[in-house]
Design a protein around this motif. Structure first.
Motif: not given
Length: 421
Positions: A130-158
């Motif tokens: 993922h990247h975060l610059r545009r509204l569409a990026h934020a919408e997608r990332l918001k869903g990703v973070l919700t899923s990761l939090g629910r499933d105890n998933g891992h996010l790596v940030i470069a």
């Protein structure tokens, strides 16, 4: 002399472009205003994308600069989802859209912003990158973070810059596991230096973020299009379900460069070269916001400032200059962040090597303090952390350029206002 027969074209539908259009109307311009934006969403502000909106604390509509009906009501011709493909300076026209639409301009403002820098490693084509610059990026990332939090998933940030840290904070609030990979020795090392970078490292570590300093991402490992892990140049593999590339942004200068406008070198931000009135070498073309490298009289150098306040103030400054009402654009650079229970405002400009001392006023351990970057007793920049209503005196200290008593500067019982020359 500006009159009703003139056409002003704005290329770029971010905050700078939208505020420029607004300012043209509030300053009384009655000519044609055309705003061309390559996104399909109406112009919006970007800070909520990594802050309130990403966290689910702000509604989607709150990010827009104006309500959609504002543009028609103020006779601003808004062309969404249209990419400008050419500026013809000789003919004074811009060409945009798939059908080759062209329009003549009397004055042109380029406010094309910046785009995320891309990771140059294997695996970046996987769906979980993922990247975060545009509204569409934020919408997608918001869903990703919700899923990761629910499933105890891992996010790596470069990257441990502002975007990386703000997303790390949001991800932890959702409940995701977070690892941040950063080649520098601390977060924000190039902006804040080691002294203050350590404050942000401790903040995030206290909230469960794992940092890997002094290493770079070398590969994103996946299978069947799915991210499985991220590998760093020390040979380690870090579990990952998703990866965020937060390694900075590059000014979108291709259009200006193709038109023969001067582009600054990387040392001065790499943006479109403009003077203190945000005017390029072509007297009828201006640039503002993230894409502009402008001469800042206060610091006597060229700067490219990517933050919200520069777009907020730079768009109107360019609009007034286009109308012949321009004053030097010399606002003190300002930005802010919110991470967990830490709120911060930063004013000034103090790159590495420009200061000889960092003065702390307050209690850094409790994260309630003001930090000052000082050279030969003169304040270059100030950052207030969980201390409020001090931005104005901090900026006055910077503007004064006068030496201050650093012991008094460090003493929270001495009013800042008393130190202003």
């Amino acid at each position: 002399m500006v009159d009703a027969d003139q056409t002003f074209v704005i290329v770029g539908g971010g905050l700078a472009g939208a505020k420029a259009a607004e300012t043209l109307r509030t300053e009384g311009f009655t000519g044609r205003v055309i705003l061309v934006c390559d996104e399909r969403d109406h112009p919006y502000e970007r800070p909520p994308l990594s802050k309130g909106y990403l966290l689910g604390k702000e509604e989607r509509d709150s990010v827009f600069v104006h309500e959609p009906a504002w543009y028609a009501r103020h006779d601003v011709e808004l062309h969404l989802g249209q990419t400008v493909v050419e500026i013809d300076r000789a003919a004074k026209t811009v060409h945009y859209g798939d059908d080759g639409t062209h329009v003549r301009y009397d004055k042109l403002l380029i406010a094309t912003g910046a785009e995320p820098r891309r990771l140059d490693v294997p695996g970046t084509d996987l769906a979980g990158v993922h990247h975060l610059r545009r509204l569409a990026h934020a919408e997608r990332l918001k869903g990703v973070l919700t899923s990761l939090g629910r499933d105890n998933g891992h996010l790596v940030i470069a990257g441990a810059g502002w975007i990386g840290l703000e997303v790390a904070a949001a991800a932890r609030e959702y409940g995701a596991e977070v690892t941040v990979v950063e080649p520098g020795p601390t977060p924000l090392h190039g902006v804040l230096g080691p002294e203050l970078g350590a404050v942000f490292a401790e903040l995030h570590e206290a909230h469960g973020v794992r940092f890997r300093f002094g290493v770079r991402l070398t590969e994103i490992i996946g299978q069947d299009g799915v991210v499985l892990a991220a590998r760093t140049d020390d040979g380690e593999e870090h579990p990952a379900h998703d990866v965020l590339a937060a390694i900075g942004a590059a000014p979108r200068t291709a259009l200006a460069q193709a038109a023969g406008l001067e582009i600054a070198d990387r040392a001065h931000g790499g943006g479109i070269v403009v003077d203190e009135h945000l005017r390029t070498g072509d007297p009828d073309i201006y640039a503002a916001g993230d894409v502009a490298s402008f001469h800042h009289a206060l610091f006597d150098t060229s700067l490219r400032v990517e933050h919200w306040a520069n777009a907020l103030n730079g768009g109107p400054a360019a609009a007034r200059a286009m109308l012949g009402k321009g004053l030097a654009h010399d606002r003190v650079p300002y930005f802010f962040t919110d991470q967990y229970d830490l709120g911060m405002e930063y004013s000034g400009w103090a790159p590495a090597g420009s200061y000889d001392q960092v003065v702390i006023r307050g209690d850094a351990a409790k994260r309630e303090f003001i930090a000052f970057w000082v050279r030969e007793g003169r304040v270059l920049a100030g950052m207030n952390v969980n201390v409020w209503e001090v931005t104005e005196p901090i900026q006055q200290l910077i503007r004064s350029k006068a030496p201050v008593d650093t012991e008094a500067l460090a003493n929270p019982h001495v009013p800042l206002e008393s130190l202003i020359a």
